[in-house]
Design an enzyme around this catalytic site. Structure first.
Site, PDB file in Angstrom:
ATOM      1  N   ASN A  22       0.397  -0.925   0.257  1.00 40.49           N
ATOM      2  CA  ASN A  22      -0.243  -0.045   0.112  1.00 40.49           C
ATOM      3  C   ASN A  22       0.800   1.004   0.230  1.00 40.49           C
ATOM      4  O   ASN A  22       0.529   1.837  -0.866  1.00 40.49           O
ATOM      5  CB  ASN A  22      -0.750  -0.108   1.012  1.00 40.49           C
ATOM      6  CG  ASN A  22      -2.114  -0.601   1.127  1.00 40.49           C
ATOM      7  OD1 ASN A  22      -2.955  -0.190  -0.017  1.00 40.49           O
ATOM      8  ND2 ASN A  22      -2.600  -1.724   1.372  1.00 40.49           N
ATOM      9  N   MET A  95       0.799  -1.448  11.816  1.00 39.58           N
ATOM     10  CA  MET A  95       0.363  -2.481  12.672  1.00 39.58           C
ATOM     11  C   MET A  95       0.406  -2.396  14.446  1.00 39.58           C
ATOM     12  O   MET A  95       0.675  -2.744  15.564  1.00 39.58           O
ATOM     13  CB  MET A  95       0.683  -4.452  12.610  1.00 39.58           C
ATOM     14  CG  MET A  95       0.744  -4.094  11.304  1.00 39.58           C
ATOM     15  SD  MET A  95      -0.268  -4.650  10.597  1.00 39.58           S
ATOM     16  CE  MET A  95      -1.318  -5.878  11.155  1.00 39.58           C
ATOM     17  N   ILE A  97      -0.637  -0.072  18.142  1.00 42.82           N
ATOM     18  CA  ILE A  97      -1.770   1.305  17.553  1.00 42.82           C
ATOM     19  C   ILE A  97      -1.324   2.304  18.706  1.00 42.82           C
ATOM     20  O   ILE A  97      -0.429   2.387  19.171  1.00 42.82           O
ATOM     21  CB  ILE A  97      -2.442   0.334  18.639  1.00 42.82           C
ATOM     22  CG1 ILE A  97      -3.214  -0.870  18.530  1.00 42.82           C
ATOM     23  CG2 ILE A  97      -3.748   1.260  20.100  1.00 42.82           C
ATOM     24  CD1 ILE A  97      -4.033  -1.764  19.321  1.00 42.82           C
ATOM     25  N   LEU A  98      -1.526   3.207  18.097  1.00 45.51           N
ATOM     26  CA  LEU A  98      -1.281   4.563  18.306  1.00 45.51           C
ATOM     27  C   LEU A  98      -1.798   5.310  19.899  1.00 45.51           C
ATOM     28  O   LEU A  98      -3.320   5.299  19.784  1.00 45.51           O
ATOM     29  CB  LEU A  98      -1.630   5.953  17.851  1.00 45.51           C
ATOM     30  CG  LEU A  98      -0.590   5.733  15.698  1.00 45.51           C
ATOM     31  CD1 LEU A  98      -1.125   6.396  14.759  1.00 45.51           C
ATOM     32  CD2 LEU A  98       0.860   5.949  15.966  1.00 45.51           C
ATOM     33  N   ASN A 112      -6.892   5.472   7.940  1.00 45.01           N
ATOM     34  CA  ASN A 112      -5.812   3.271   8.517  1.00 45.01           C
ATOM     35  C   ASN A 112      -7.014   3.237   7.251  1.00 45.01           C
ATOM     36  O   ASN A 112      -7.853   3.669   6.131  1.00 45.01           O
ATOM     37  CB  ASN A 112      -6.529   3.233   9.201  1.00 45.01           C
ATOM     38  CG  ASN A 112      -5.650   1.386   9.434  1.00 45.01           C
ATOM     39  OD1 ASN A 112      -4.795   1.380   8.895  1.00 45.01           O
ATOM     40  ND2 ASN A 112      -6.580   1.105  10.477  1.00 45.01           N
ATOM     41  N   HIS A 114      -8.155  -1.108   6.015  1.00 43.70           N
ATOM     42  CA  HIS A 114      -8.259  -2.275   7.225  1.00 43.70           C
ATOM     43  C   HIS A 114      -8.766  -3.240   6.021  1.00 43.70           C
ATOM     44  O   HIS A 114      -9.958  -2.397   5.310  1.00 43.70           O
ATOM     45  CB  HIS A 114      -9.229  -1.682   8.221  1.00 43.70           C
ATOM     46  CG  HIS A 114      -9.548  -2.779   9.225  1.00 43.70           C
ATOM     47  ND1 HIS A 114      -8.396  -3.635   9.508  1.00 43.70           N
ATOM     48  CD2 HIS A 114     -10.484  -4.023   9.508  1.00 43.70           C
ATOM     49  CE1 HIS A 114      -9.103  -4.330  10.632  1.00 43.70           C
ATOM     50  NE2 HIS A 114     -10.039  -4.635   9.946  1.00 43.70           N
ATOM     51  N   ASP A 150      -9.749   0.631  14.694  1.00 42.72           N
ATOM     52  CA  ASP A 150     -10.605  -0.255  13.634  1.00 42.72           C
ATOM     53  C   ASP A 150     -12.238   0.694  13.516  1.00 42.72           C
ATOM     54  O   ASP A 150     -13.252   0.194  13.270  1.00 42.72           O
ATOM     55  CB  ASP A 150     -10.426  -1.030  13.396  1.00 42.72           C
ATOM     56  CG  ASP A 150      -9.698  -1.674  13.281  1.00 42.72           C
ATOM     57  OD1 ASP A 150      -8.683  -0.853  12.509  1.00 42.72           O
ATOM     58  OD2 ASP A 150      -9.041  -2.612  13.041  1.00 42.72           O
ATOM     59  N   GLU A 179      -7.636  -2.488  -2.102  1.00 46.01           N
ATOM     60  CA  GLU A 179      -6.697  -1.585  -1.206  1.00 46.01           C
ATOM     61  C   GLU A 179      -6.479  -0.857  -2.116  1.00 46.01           C
ATOM     62  O   GLU A 179      -6.257   0.488  -1.843  1.00 46.01           O
ATOM     63  CB  GLU A 179      -5.797  -2.631  -0.638  1.00 46.01           C
ATOM     64  CG  GLU A 179      -6.894  -3.041   1.089  1.00 46.01           C
ATOM     65  CD  GLU A 179      -6.062  -4.210   1.836  1.00 46.01           C
ATOM     66  OE1 GLU A 179      -4.936  -3.177   2.458  1.00 46.01           O
ATOM     67  OE2 GLU A 179      -5.971  -4.715   2.066  1.00 46.01           O
TER      68      GLU A 179
HETATM   69  C1  GAR Z   1      -3.188  -4.935   4.290  1.00 48.07           C
HETATM   70  O1  GAR Z   1      -3.850  -5.334   4.298  1.00 48.07           O
HETATM   71  C2  GAR Z   1      -3.895  -3.711   5.041  1.00 48.07           C
HETATM   72  O2  GAR Z   1      -4.964  -3.182   5.083  1.00 48.07           O
HETATM   73  C3  GAR Z   1      -3.546  -4.435   6.604  1.00 48.07           C
HETATM   74  O3  GAR Z   1      -2.131  -4.883   6.233  1.00 48.07           O
HETATM   75  C4  GAR Z   1      -2.362  -5.509   4.821  1.00 48.07           C
HETATM   76  C5  GAR Z   1      -0.934  -4.233   4.835  1.00 48.07           C
HETATM   77  O4  GAR Z   1      -0.013  -4.780   3.534  1.00 48.07           O
HETATM   78  N1  GAR Z   1      -3.252  -3.321   7.922  1.00 48.07           N
HETATM   79  C6  GAR Z   1      -4.046  -3.970   8.950  1.00 48.07           C
HETATM   80  O5  GAR Z   1      -4.400  -5.163   8.769  1.00 48.07           O
HETATM   81  C7  GAR Z   1      -4.373  -3.003   9.804  1.00 48.07           C
HETATM   82  N2  GAR Z   1      -4.616  -3.309  10.641  1.00 48.07           N
HETATM   83  P1  GAR Z   1       0.736  -4.372   3.041  1.00 48.07           P
HETATM   84  O6  GAR Z   1       1.793  -4.027   3.862  1.00 48.07           O
HETATM   85  O7  GAR Z   1       1.105  -4.559   1.696  1.00 48.07           O
HETATM   86  O8  GAR Z   1       0.351  -2.444   2.413  1.00 48.07           O
END
Ligand code: GAR
Length: 194
Positions: A22, A95, A97-98, A112, A114, A150, A179
């Site tokens: 992302n 990952m 938590i702020l 964010n 999710h 979330d 995403e």
């Molecule tokens: C993504 O699927 C994102 O939505 C998720 O982690 C993955 C990261 O992928 N985020 C969460 O679960 C946050 N709670 P990436 O590092 O390839 O972007």
């Protein structure tokens, strides 16, 4: 509120913890001529994040904070963000938590992404839980971060069908593709609204 002043792009810092797909997608998006954002910094909670090699290659500024001493790290981060004049924070696979205090300092200015159709499946292992519950759809959500996990205001969502033969890995791949489309769209929506 996130405002872009005139034609100036919104100075955006991305927070990551891992792969950074992302993040790469947002960096590419920021380079498009009419993109509403510019990336001034990437912050990683993981010094081994795959994404860091990409940042080195592309000569993009990054900092690493492992959040083991969360309060101290957050204070240092706030100082850096102030110096960098950060206007918006995009969490992208971040990952940690702020703290409530940190979020207050950037109220309404932390986004964010999710991997579920919030408010369903907050937290971790979203794909596995959606499959076990025999959901027909899952998806992804871009939302404003507030002090509850979330739970902040939803900016945009995209539904993804769960097929009978999907496992968490195949579903995660399908959702990740969406995403990458959703995050830029949500940014355009958020920034042009103000
Ligand atoms: C993504 O699927 C994102 O939505 C998720 O982690 C993955 C990261 O992928 N985020 C969460 O679960 C946050 N709670 P990436 O590092 O390839 O972007």
């Amino acid at each position: 509120m996130v405002r872009s002043t005139g034609f100036k792009k919104v100075k955006t810092t991305i927070f990551i913890s891992g792969n950074g797909s992302n993040m790469k997608n947002l960096i590419k998006f920021s380079k498009i001529k009419n993109s509403p954002i510019e990336i001034n910094l990437v912050l990683s909670s993981n010094k081994k994040a795959n994404a860091l090699n990409y940042l080195k290659k592309k000569k993009i500024n990054f900092k690493i904070f492992d959040f083991k001493k969360k309060n101290k790290d957050e204070k240092k981060i706030l100082d850096i963000l102030k110096k960098k004049d950060t206007q918006l924070i995009c969490l992208a696979g971040f990952m940690k938590i702020l703290s409530r205090n940190f979020i207050k300092r950037f109220k309404g200015k932390i986004l964010n992404i999710h991997p579920s159709l919030l408010p369903k499946y907050k937290g971790l292992n979203t794909h596995k839980r959606a499959i076990i519950n025999k959901e027909k759809f899952s998806g992804c959500t871009v939302h404003i971060v507030n002090s509850k996990l979330d739970s902040g205001k939803i900016i945009m969502q995209k539904k993804v069908r769960i097929n009978k033969n999907d496992d968490p890995e195949s579903l995660s791949k399908k959702i990740l593709k969406q995403e990458h489309l959703l995050y830029p769209k949500a940014l355009i929506k958020l920034i042009s609204r103000n």
